[in-house]
Scaffold this motif. Structure first.
Motif, PDB file in Angstrom:
ATOM      1  N   THR A  35      29.295  36.599   9.036  1.00 16.84           N
ATOM      2  CA  THR A  35      30.115  37.725   8.576  1.00 16.84           C
ATOM      3  C   THR A  35      30.035  38.911   9.544  1.00 16.84           C
ATOM      4  O   THR A  35      30.933  39.744   9.567  1.00 16.84           O
ATOM      5  CB  THR A  35      29.707  38.196   7.161  1.00 16.84           C
ATOM      6  OG1 THR A  35      28.384  38.724   7.197  1.00 16.84           O
ATOM      7  CG2 THR A  35      29.812  37.077   6.147  1.00 16.84           C
ATOM      8  N   LEU A  36      28.971  38.974  10.317  1.00 16.83           N
ATOM      9  CA  LEU A  36      28.828  40.042  11.306  1.00 16.83           C
ATOM     10  C   LEU A  36      29.463  39.667  12.647  1.00 16.83           C
ATOM     11  O   LEU A  36      29.901  40.545  13.393  1.00 16.83           O
ATOM     12  CB  LEU A  36      27.344  40.370  11.532  1.00 16.83           C
ATOM     13  CG  LEU A  36      26.532  40.790  10.308  1.00 16.83           C
ATOM     14  CD1 LEU A  36      25.077  41.026  10.694  1.00 16.83           C
ATOM     15  CD2 LEU A  36      27.134  42.012   9.645  1.00 16.83           C
ATOM     16  N   TYR A  37      29.482  38.376  12.932  1.00 18.71           N
ATOM     17  CA  TYR A  37      29.940  37.907  14.246  1.00 18.71           C
ATOM     18  C   TYR A  37      31.456  37.717  14.322  1.00 18.71           C
ATOM     19  O   TYR A  37      32.074  38.089  15.314  1.00 18.71           O
ATOM     20  CB  TYR A  37      29.237  36.601  14.591  1.00 18.71           C
ATOM     21  CG  TYR A  37      29.538  36.118  15.979  1.00 18.71           C
ATOM     22  CD1 TYR A  37      28.918  36.691  17.080  1.00 18.71           C
ATOM     23  CD2 TYR A  37      30.445  35.084  16.198  1.00 18.71           C
ATOM     24  CE1 TYR A  37      29.193  36.252  18.365  1.00 18.71           C
ATOM     25  CE2 TYR A  37      30.722  34.641  17.479  1.00 18.71           C
ATOM     26  CZ  TYR A  37      30.095  35.226  18.554  1.00 18.71           C
ATOM     27  OH  TYR A  37      30.378  34.795  19.817  1.00 18.71           O
ATOM     28  N   GLU A  44      35.656  36.773  18.230  1.00 16.32           N
ATOM     29  CA  GLU A  44      34.214  36.980  18.356  1.00 16.32           C
ATOM     30  C   GLU A  44      33.902  38.457  18.542  1.00 16.32           C
ATOM     31  O   GLU A  44      34.613  39.156  19.262  1.00 16.32           O
ATOM     32  CB  GLU A  44      33.679  36.198  19.559  1.00 16.32           C
ATOM     33  CG  GLU A  44      33.834  34.701  19.418  1.00 16.32           C
ATOM     34  CD  GLU A  44      33.376  33.942  20.642  1.00 16.32           C
ATOM     35  OE1 GLU A  44      32.273  34.251  21.149  1.00 16.32           O
ATOM     36  OE2 GLU A  44      34.122  33.061  21.101  1.00 16.32           O
ATOM     37  N   ALA A  45      32.827  38.902  17.913  1.00 16.79           N
ATOM     38  CA  ALA A  45      32.372  40.275  18.106  1.00 16.79           C
ATOM     39  C   ALA A  45      31.871  40.437  19.539  1.00 16.79           C
ATOM     40  O   ALA A  45      31.345  39.489  20.133  1.00 16.79           O
ATOM     41  CB  ALA A  45      31.245  40.597  17.125  1.00 16.79           C
ATOM     42  N   ALA A  46      32.016  41.621  20.070  1.00 15.38           N
ATOM     43  CA  ALA A  46      31.446  41.911  21.383  1.00 15.38           C
ATOM     44  C   ALA A  46      29.929  41.777  21.274  1.00 15.38           C
ATOM     45  O   ALA A  46      29.343  42.138  20.249  1.00 15.38           O
ATOM     46  CB  ALA A  46      31.819  43.327  21.816  1.00 15.38           C
ATOM     47  N   ASP A 111      30.563  33.261   3.086  1.00 18.17           N
ATOM     48  CA  ASP A 111      29.543  33.435   4.129  1.00 18.17           C
ATOM     49  C   ASP A 111      30.161  33.477   5.524  1.00 18.17           C
ATOM     50  O   ASP A 111      29.458  33.380   6.521  1.00 18.17           O
ATOM     51  CB  ASP A 111      28.487  32.325   4.042  1.00 18.17           C
ATOM     52  CG  ASP A 111      29.071  30.934   4.146  1.00 18.17           C
ATOM     53  OD1 ASP A 111      30.307  30.783   4.098  1.00 18.17           O
ATOM     54  OD2 ASP A 111      28.291  29.978   4.273  1.00 18.17           O
ATOM     55  N   MET A 112      31.475  33.683   5.574  1.00 16.01           N
ATOM     56  CA  MET A 112      32.196  33.720   6.844  1.00 16.01           C
ATOM     57  C   MET A 112      32.868  35.083   6.994  1.00 16.01           C
ATOM     58  O   MET A 112      33.093  35.768   5.998  1.00 16.01           O
ATOM     59  CB  MET A 112      33.247  32.601   6.865  1.00 16.01           C
ATOM     60  CG  MET A 112      34.004  32.475   8.163  1.00 16.01           C
ATOM     61  SD  MET A 112      32.992  32.405   9.646  1.00 16.01           S
ATOM     62  CE  MET A 112      32.191  30.841   9.467  1.00 16.01           C
ATOM     63  N   GLY A 113      33.183  35.450   8.205  1.00 20.07           N
ATOM     64  CA  GLY A 113      33.863  36.711   8.445  1.00 20.07           C
ATOM     65  C   GLY A 113      35.207  36.758   7.735  1.00 20.07           C
ATOM     66  O   GLY A 113      35.896  35.747   7.606  1.00 20.07           O
ATOM     67  N   ALA A 114      35.573  37.941   7.267  1.00 23.13           N
ATOM     68  CA  ALA A 114      36.851  38.130   6.585  1.00 23.13           C
ATOM     69  C   ALA A 114      37.993  37.699   7.502  1.00 23.13           C
ATOM     70  O   ALA A 114      37.963  37.937   8.707  1.00 23.13           O
ATOM     71  CB  ALA A 114      37.005  39.594   6.186  1.00 23.13           C
TER      72      ALA A 114
END
Length: 170
Positions: A35-37, A44-46, A111-114
């Motif tokens: 959820t953060l990544y 993908e998050a930086a 449990d996954m990113g929005a």
């Protein structure tokens, strides 16, 4: 145990499900690294932003942080008082990944990113197969190095997982 890392040998090892169950048992908040990544649309998050988000999560007084993400392993490990490692057979991990995909097609798991609807790519399956043995060796070595400083638990069967959760209630 108030700061617990839940890691696994692979996708499909059962990290998310185990973390949710343990969180309910111990009344601890659960943070899923996915959820953060992952940002909406599977962006993908930086790296710096992801590390900062993991740092902020790990700075909280109590948590269960679930996920592998080796790039932030040291951040979590430095603050964790326990590491729970799920080591399940490769065939089971692959089965669970495929089942999860089939069951959740067109949906975003909690449990996954929005905005990241369930998907399956051959490259992901190949990654699981080609990295499984190396990841198992690496995780065993890393956990061996921590056994004097942290509570380290390696769970390799459904029975071991259930027994651990029962003991955690006490």
């Amino acid at each position: 145990m108030k700061k617990i890392m839940v890691v696994g040998v692979s996708a499909g090892a059962g990290k998310s499900t185990f973390a949710r169950r343990l969180g309910k048992t111990l009344d601890l908040p659960v943070i899923h690294l996915d959820t953060l990544y992952w940002k909406p649309g599977w962006i993908e998050a930086a790296p710096q932003a992801f590390a900062a988000a993991v740092q902020a999560a790990a700075d909280q007084p109590e948590w269960i942080i679930e996920g592998n993400y080796s790039s932030t392993f040291a951040i979590r490990l430095a603050r964790a008082d326990a590491v729970i490692y799920l080591e399940r057979p490769l065939a089971l991990c692959l089965y669970r990944v495929l089942k999860r995909w089939y069951t959740n097609k067109g949906k975003t798991r909690p449990d996954m990113g929005a905005g990241c609807e369930e998907r399956m790519e051959w490259a992901f399956l190949k990654f699981i197969v080609t990295t499984y043995r190396r990841r198992k060796r690496t995780m065993r070595r890393l956990l061996e190095e921590q056994k004097n400083d942290k509570i380290v638990v390696r769970l390799t069967s459904e029975n071991a997982i259930e027994q651990f959760l029962l003991q955690a209630k006490k």
